[in-house]
Scaffold this motif. Structure first.
Motif, PDB file in Angstrom:
ATOM      1  N   PRO B 204     -68.578  69.423 107.754  1.00 53.17           N
ATOM      2  CA  PRO B 204     -67.855  68.863 108.913  1.00 53.17           C
ATOM      3  C   PRO B 204     -68.537  69.162 110.237  1.00 53.17           C
ATOM      4  O   PRO B 204     -68.581  68.303 111.128  1.00 53.17           O
ATOM      5  CB  PRO B 204     -66.486  69.557 108.848  1.00 53.17           C
ATOM      6  N   LEU B 205     -69.118  70.358 110.373  1.00 53.69           N
ATOM      7  CA  LEU B 205     -69.790  70.690 111.631  1.00 53.69           C
ATOM      8  C   LEU B 205     -71.008  69.803 111.842  1.00 53.69           C
ATOM      9  O   LEU B 205     -71.354  69.448 112.965  1.00 53.69           O
ATOM     10  CB  LEU B 205     -70.200  72.157 111.643  1.00 53.69           C
ATOM     11  N   HIS B 206     -71.656  69.439 110.734  1.00 56.46           N
ATOM     12  CA  HIS B 206     -72.801  68.534 110.840  1.00 56.46           C
ATOM     13  C   HIS B 206     -72.355  67.164 111.360  1.00 56.46           C
ATOM     14  O   HIS B 206     -72.988  66.554 112.209  1.00 56.46           O
ATOM     15  CB  HIS B 206     -73.459  68.390 109.473  1.00 56.46           C
ATOM     16  N   LEU B 207     -71.206  66.735 110.839  1.00 57.38           N
ATOM     17  CA  LEU B 207     -70.661  65.449 111.285  1.00 57.38           C
ATOM     18  C   LEU B 207     -70.316  65.488 112.767  1.00 57.38           C
ATOM     19  O   LEU B 207     -70.470  64.502 113.491  1.00 57.38           O
ATOM     20  CB  LEU B 207     -69.413  65.132 110.448  1.00 57.38           C
ATOM     21  N   LEU B 208     -69.881  66.659 113.204  1.00 61.81           N
ATOM     22  CA  LEU B 208     -69.443  66.802 114.594  1.00 61.81           C
ATOM     23  C   LEU B 208     -70.603  66.615 115.580  1.00 61.81           C
ATOM     24  O   LEU B 208     -70.390  66.335 116.758  1.00 61.81           O
ATOM     25  CB  LEU B 208     -68.820  68.184 114.787  1.00 61.81           C
ATOM     26  N   GLN B 209     -71.835  66.742 115.074  1.00 58.01           N
ATOM     27  CA  GLN B 209     -72.968  66.595 115.981  1.00 58.01           C
ATOM     28  C   GLN B 209     -73.081  65.183 116.531  1.00 58.01           C
ATOM     29  O   GLN B 209     -73.785  64.944 117.497  1.00 58.01           O
ATOM     30  CB  GLN B 209     -74.269  66.997 115.266  1.00 58.01           C
ATOM     31  N   LEU B 210     -72.357  64.248 115.911  1.00 59.68           N
ATOM     32  CA  LEU B 210     -72.337  62.872 116.439  1.00 59.68           C
ATOM     33  C   LEU B 210     -71.494  62.778 117.698  1.00 59.68           C
ATOM     34  O   LEU B 210     -71.479  61.759 118.369  1.00 59.68           O
ATOM     35  CB  LEU B 210     -71.740  61.922 115.401  1.00 59.68           C
ATOM     36  N   GLY B 211     -70.747  63.807 118.000  1.00 57.10           N
ATOM     37  CA  GLY B 211     -69.773  63.732 119.079  1.00 57.10           C
ATOM     38  C   GLY B 211     -68.387  63.651 118.461  1.00 57.10           C
ATOM     39  O   GLY B 211     -68.211  63.117 117.368  1.00 57.10           O
ATOM     40  N   SER B 212     -67.399  64.189 119.179  1.00 56.28           N
ATOM     41  CA  SER B 212     -66.085  64.339 118.550  1.00 56.28           C
ATOM     42  C   SER B 212     -65.435  62.989 118.280  1.00 56.28           C
ATOM     43  O   SER B 212     -64.763  62.803 117.264  1.00 56.28           O
ATOM     44  CB  SER B 212     -65.184  65.206 119.425  1.00 56.28           C
TER      45      SER B 212
END
Lengths: 254, 647
Positions: B204-212
Motif C-alpha cells: 500500500p505504501l508503494h501505491l501511495l507514491q502516486l499521490g493520495s
C-alpha cells in the motif's frame, strides 16, 4: 520594438524554440497561435525577459533585453501570465495600484495622475465595481480582467498576454478583444497575445504568427492565413472555411 | 536494489558492532568468550552487563528509529519528514516530562505517554499545516514551530521543579549507557507489532507514491493506511524515547541515505534504512565512547549524533527537492468589517496600564495601585522590553509571511535565534567574564550575514530550511550542555525560555528604539511587501528588483529577530500567530495588519509579563515561554474553530 535574431531555447536536449529572425513593431495587435507545446508561452516569456535565451539575441529598442533593470523593463512591457496568482487579502484596487510601481518605485507616494490612470484602467477593464473585493473571492474571469487593469495602469508600450481570454465567458472574450483593438488603434501601444481560438484571432488580429514545434510556421495577416493552402496542418485537424457575405469568414472543424 | 549493496551494508553493520564491543572493554577475545559462559572477574561482569547490552541496544534502536522515520517519510512523501522534524519526538518527551512533574506518583508507563504525546503533536502539525500538505515545506514549518513551543513548555516544567528535573535532564539527553539487560528485554516484546505489520504495509505504501488521490482512486483506503502507519511509526519512536530519551537525526538520516543509495521501493527503503540506522547509531556511539574516554565529561550519544548529523541535515536541506505547498482550495473566511484601529489602540493601552499597575505584595495578595518609585524602577524595564519584543516579533513575522507567501513562516525559523543560542552556548563554554549578550548577538550576526549572502542565490523556502537545520544542530548542542545539569545549564535554560528579569533600563530602551525604527522602515516598504504577494516572477515583471528586495526584507526581519533573540532567546509561535490574528480581527491592508499585529504583540507580551510575575508567585516564569504558550493555544483554538465552521 523587438528584434529577435537566431534565437534558440533548449531544455534537456530538446529544442523548445528556434527563431531565425522576428521583428515586432511597437504598434498593432499580434496574435500567436499554435498547438500545445509549440513554444508559444516560451516565446512570450523570452519577450518578457523572464527566460534568458541560450543562443542568439533578443533586442528591445536595440538593446539586449537582459541589460534592462526590472523597472525600466516594466515601463516598456507589461506581462499577463497564464496562471493569475490569487494572493489572499489583496484587493483589486491594490493590485491595479501595483501597476504604477514601475513609475513610482518603492517609496514615492501616488501622484494625482497615478490615481487618474488607476481609475481609468479599472473602468477600461470593467472592474470598477470590484475595486474593494479581494482577489481570492472573485471569479477567474474577473481576476483576468483585474490583471488587465493592472497592465493598463502600467502604461507600457507593449502588452504581452498569455491566453488572456482563457477564463472569460463568450461575451467578455469579444469585449476583451474589442478593448485590445481599441487600445492598439488609439493609444499607439502594441499587443502580443497568445490565443487558442482561431476565429477570435482571425477577426481581431492585425498580424498572426503561428508556431509549430518551436519554429515559425506562418507569419502574416489573417486574410493570408485563411488563404494558406495547408491551414489544416496548423492544428493537425481538417478545417473548413465558411465565407459569410458581409461578415467575417469563420473556420470550423470539418 | 543490488545484492552486493545489501551484503556490504550487513557486513559493515556486523563489523561496527564488533568494533563497538571491543572499544569499551580491556578484555581479550578469549576472556570475552569465557565471560559469556561464566563470569569470573569484575571486568567480565562489566562486559556482560554493560558493554554487550549497549551494543545490542544500539543495533536495535538504530533500526527502530530508522523504521519510524522511514515510515513517516513514505507516508507523507516528504523527504525531510521524521519524528524530529515533525515535532513528534518533542511531543513524546514533553508528555513524559509533564507526567513526571505533575503526577510523579502515578508511574504511568513511559511508552504510552510517549505515544500519546507524539500523537498529540502529529495531530497538531497536521491541523496546522493541513493534512494534504504534509509532503511540503508547511509540515516542516509547523513541526519546527511546535518543537520550539514544546521545548518551552518542558522548560517551564523543569524550572518550576528543578529538584526532580536534574535527573530528568540527564535522562532526556539520549544516552545509550546501560547497566543490565533490562531495557533490551523490555524493548524486544514491544517490537512485535512492528515486525508483523511492516511487511503488510509495503505494498500500500508503494501505491501511495502516486499521490493520495490517485491511490484512493486505485482502491486504497488511504485514511486507514495513514492511521496505521503513523501509529506504528509513533509507537516505534515512542519506544526509543522511553528507553533512552531523544536521539534525533537517525530517524531522518537513515531513510534519506537509503534513498540516495537508490532504494526507492518501500520494502527496500525500509530494510536498507534499518541497516543504515544501526550503522549510524553504532558509529555515533563509538564516537561518544571514544570521546568520553578522552574528555572529562560524559558525552551522551545523542550529542555525538547531533554533531555528526547536523551538517548532513543542512546539506540535505539544500540538496533535496521539496514540493512547494499547494494552493489552499478551501479559502479562509475573513471578517468583512473594517478595522477600528482606535478601539484596538485603546484596548491595548488599557491592558498595558493594567499590567503596569497590578502585582502581588509579599504575602501574595493582589495589589492594584501605582507602584512606588523602587518597584517601578524594577518593573518598567522588563515590561518595556517585553512589549518591544512583542511588537518586533509581530513585524518580523509579517515581513517573512509576506516574503514567502506562506502563513506559517515566522522569525524563529530563520535560524537567527538558533545562532544566538549557539553563541550563548559557546560563551558559557569558554567561560569568560565577557557579557553573554556579546556572544549571543555575535552568533546571531553570523547567521544573519550568511542569510544575506545566500538570499539572492537561494529561494526563500530554502533559507527557511537552512534555519530548520540550524535549529536541529542547536538542539543537539544544547542537550550536551544541559546534560551536565550544573548551574550553567540552568542559566542557559532560563535564557532560552525568554526571561526578562535581568533586563536593564538601557537594554529596554535600546530594544524599543530598534523595534520602532525597523518597524517604521517596514511600514514605508508596505508596497514592496504587497508586490511579493504576486509571486517573485510576476513581482519582477511589474518592475521589482527581486534579489535586492529579498535581501532588504530579510535584513529587516533578521535585524528585528537579532535584537530580540540576543536578549530573550528563541521565542516560538509569537511571530507566527500575531500577523494571522491581525487578519482574523479584520486587518485587510498591509499597513493595518502591521499596526494591529504590533499592538496586539505589545499588549500580549505586557500581559505575559504580568502573568509571569504573579501566576506562580513567588517564583517567576519566563515571559517568553509564557507568551509562546499563549500564542500556541490561541492557534489551536483558532484551528478548532475553523474545523467546526467547515464541518
Amino acid at each position: 520594438m523587438f528584434q529577435l535574431q537566431k534565437l534558440k531555447i533548449a531544455r534537456q536536449g530538446r529544442t523548445l524554440l528556434q527563431i531565425n529572425q522576428l521583428n515586432l513593431p511597437p504598434h498593432g495587435l499580434t496574435v500567436i497561435l499554435g498547438h500545445n507545446g509549440s513554444g508559444k508561452s516560451t516565446l512570450l516569456k523570452v519577450l518578457a525577459g523572464q527566460l534568458p535565451s541560450d543562443e542568439g539575441q533578443v533586442l528591445l529598442q536595440g538593446r539586449p533585453i537582459a541589460t534592462y533593470a526590472p523597472r525600466e523593463l516594466a515601463k516598456q512591457i507589461a506581462f499577463m501570465p497564464q496562471q493569475i496568482p490569487q494572493p489572499a487579502l489583496m484587493q483589486v484596487r491594490e493590485l491595479v495600484e501595483l501597476g504604477r510601481f514601475a513609475w513610482r518605485g518603492w517609496l514615492a507616494r501616488w501622484q494625482e495622475n497615478d490615481k487618474e490612470r488607476i481609475t481609468a484602467a479599472m473602468q477600461q477593464a470593467d472592474v470598477s465595481h470590484l475595486a474593494e473585493h479581494a482577489l481570492d473571492e472573485i471569479s477567474g474571469g474577473e481576476r483576468q480582467r483585474a490583471w488587465l487593469a493592472m497592465l493598463l495602469a502600467q502604461d507600457a508600450q507593449m502588452l504581452l498576454l498569455d491566453e488572456p481570454s482563457s477564463a472569460l465567458d463568450l461575451a467578455h472574450q469579444y469585449q476583451l478583444m474589442a478593448l485590445l483593438q481599441r487600445l492598439v488603434s488609439t493609444q499607439s501601444c502594441a499587443v502580443v497575445a497568445i490565443l487558442h481560438d482561431l476565429n477570435l484571432a482571425l477577426r481581431y488580429a492585425d498580424r498572426i504568427i503561428a508556431l509549430q514545434a518551436g519554429q515559425i510556421w506562418f507569419d502574416g495577416s489573417p486574410a493570408q492565413l485563411l488563404a494558406h493552402p495547408q491551414l489544416d496542418d496548423l492544428y493537425g485537424i481538417e478545417l473548413d472555411i465558411l465565407a459569410r457575405p458581409g461578415k467575417h469568414a469563420v473556420a470550423v472543424v470539418a | 536494489m543490488k545484492r552486493p549493496a545489501w551484503s556490504l551494508l550487513a557486513l559493515v553493520t556486523t563489523q561496527l558492532a564488533a568494533l563497538h564491543i571491543q572499544i569499551g572493554t580491556p578484555l581479550s577475545l578469549a576472556q570475552q568468550w569465557q565471560a559469556l559462559h561464566e563470569v569470573q572477574s569484575l571486568e567480565q561482569l562489566i562486559f556482560v552487563h554493560t558493554h554487550l547490552p549497549r551494543t545490542a541496544l544500539a543495533v536495535i534502536l538504530g533500526m527502530v528509529m530508522a523504521l519510524a522515520g522511514g515510515l513517516l517519510q513514505l507516508l507523507t512523501q516528504n523527504p525531510l519528514a521524521s519524528p524530529m522534524t515533525l515535532g513528534t519526538s518533542a511531543g513524546a518527551w514533553c508528555a513524559i516530562v509533564l507526567a513526571g512533574v505533575l503526577a510523579p506518583t502515578l508511574q504511568l508507563p513511559l511508552e504510552w505517554l510517549a505515544l500519546g504525546g507524539s500523537l498529540f503533536a502529529l495531530t497538531l502539525v497536521g491541523a496546522l499545516a493541513g493534512w494534504r500538505q504534509l509532503h511540503s515545506l508547511n509540515a516542516l514549518l509547523a513541526g519546527t514551530a511546535l518543537n520550539l513551543l514544546l521545548g518551552s513548555v518542558a522548560a517551564i516544567a523543569v524550572m518550576l521543579n528543578d529538584q526532580y528535573s536534574r535527573t530528568l535532564l540527564v535522562w532526556g539527553t539520549g544516552d545509550l549507557a546501560q547497566n543490565d539487560w533490562a531495557w533490551v528485554l523490555w524493548l524486544l516484546p514491544r517490537l512485535a507489532p512492528a515486525l508483523l505489520l511492516i511487511p503488510l504495509l509495503c505494498k500500500p505504501l508503494h501505491l501511495l507514491q502516486l499521490g493520495s488521490q490517485a491511490a484512493a482512486a486505485a482502491g486504497l483506503n488511504v485514511m486507514r493506511l495513514a492511521i496505521i502507519t503513523s501509529l506504528l511509526a509513533l509507537w516505534l519512536n515512542g519506544l526509543a524515547i522511553a528507553a533512552v530519551g531523544i536521539i534525533g537525526f537517525v530517524s531522518l538520516l537513515a531513510p534519506a541515505l537509503a534513498r540516495l543509495l537508490g532504494a526507492h521501493k518501500p520494502a527496500d527503503n525500509l530494510g536498507m534504512a534499518a541497516l543504515l540506522g544501526a550503522i549510524t547509531l553504532l558509529l555515533a556511539d563509538i564516537v561518544a565512547i571514544w570521546l568520553s574516554h578522552h574528555l572529562a565529561d560524559l558525552l551522551p550519544t545523542s550529542a555525538a549524533i547531533g554533531l555528526l548529523g547536523g551538517p548532513i541535515l543542512i546539506w540535505l536541506c539544500l540538496k533535496l527537492p521539496l514540493a512547494s505547498s499547494l494552493p489552499d482550495a478551501t479559502g479562509h473566511p475573513f471578517r468583512r468589517q473594517p478595522t477600528a484601529l482606535i478601539g484596538w489602540c485603546l484596548l491595548a493601552a488599557l491592558i498595558l496600564l493594567l499590567s503596569a499597575i497590578s502585582g502581588k505584595d509579599a504575602a501574595g495578595h493582589w495589589l492594584i495601585s501605582w507602584p512606588d518609585a523602587g518597584l517601578w524602577a524594577l518593573r518598567w524595564p522588563r515590561m518595556m522590553a517585553a512589549c518591544a519584543a512583542g511588537m518586533g516579533l509581530a513585524i518580523a513575522g509579517l515581513i517573512l509571511q509576506r516574503l514567502l507567501n506562506n502563513p506559517l513562516a515566522s522569525p524563529d525559523l530563520l535560524g537567527i535565534s538558533a545562532g544566538a543560542s549557539l553563541g550563548m552556548l559557546i560563551g558559557l563554554g569558554i567561560g569568560t567574564s565577557l557579557s553573554p549578550w556579546l556572544f549571543s548577538s555575535s552568533g546571531a550576526v553570523v547567521v544573519l550575514l550568511a542569510l544575506c549572502w545566500l538570499a539572492p542565490r537561494q529561494s526563500p523556502a530554502r533559507l527557511i530550511l537552512l534555519g530548520i537545520g540550524l535549529s536541529s544542530l542547536l538542539e543537539a548542542a544544547l542537550q550536551l550542555v544541559l546534560a551536565q545539569g550544573n548551574q550553567d545549564s540552568f542559566q542557559l535554560l532560563n535564557w532560552l525560555a525568554g526571561s526578562t528579569y535581568h533586563t536593564t533600563p538601557t537594554q529596554a530602551i535600546a530594544l524599543l528604539g530598534t523595534v520602532l525604527i525597523l518597524g517604521g522602515i517596514s511600514l514605508v516598504f508596505a508596497r514592496v511587501l504587497l508586490l511579493f504577494g504576486l509571486g517573485e516572477t510576476l513581482a519582477q515583471a511589474v518592475g521589482l528588483a527581486v534579489p535586492q528586495a529579498r535581501v532588504l526584507l530579510l535584513l529587516l526581519a533578521g535585524l528585528l529577530s537579532l535584537a530580540i533573540s540576543s536578549q530573550f532567546g528563541p521565542l516560538a509561535f509569537i511571530g507566527l500567530v500575531l500577523p494571522q490574528l491581525a487578519i482574523q480581527l479584520g486587518a485587510r491592508t498591509i499597513k493595518d495588519q502591521l499596526w494591529l499585529a504590533s499592538l496586539i504583540g505589545a499588549a500580549l507580551l505586557g500581559l505575559a509579563d504580568l502573568a509571569s510575575r504573579t501566576v506562580f508567585f513567588p517564583s517567576q516564569i519566563p515571559v517568553g515561554a509564557l507568551a509562546s504558550l499563549t500564542c500556541g493555544s490561541l492557534l489551536v483554538i483558532g484551528l478548532l474553530g475553523r474545523r467546526r465552521r467547515l464541518a
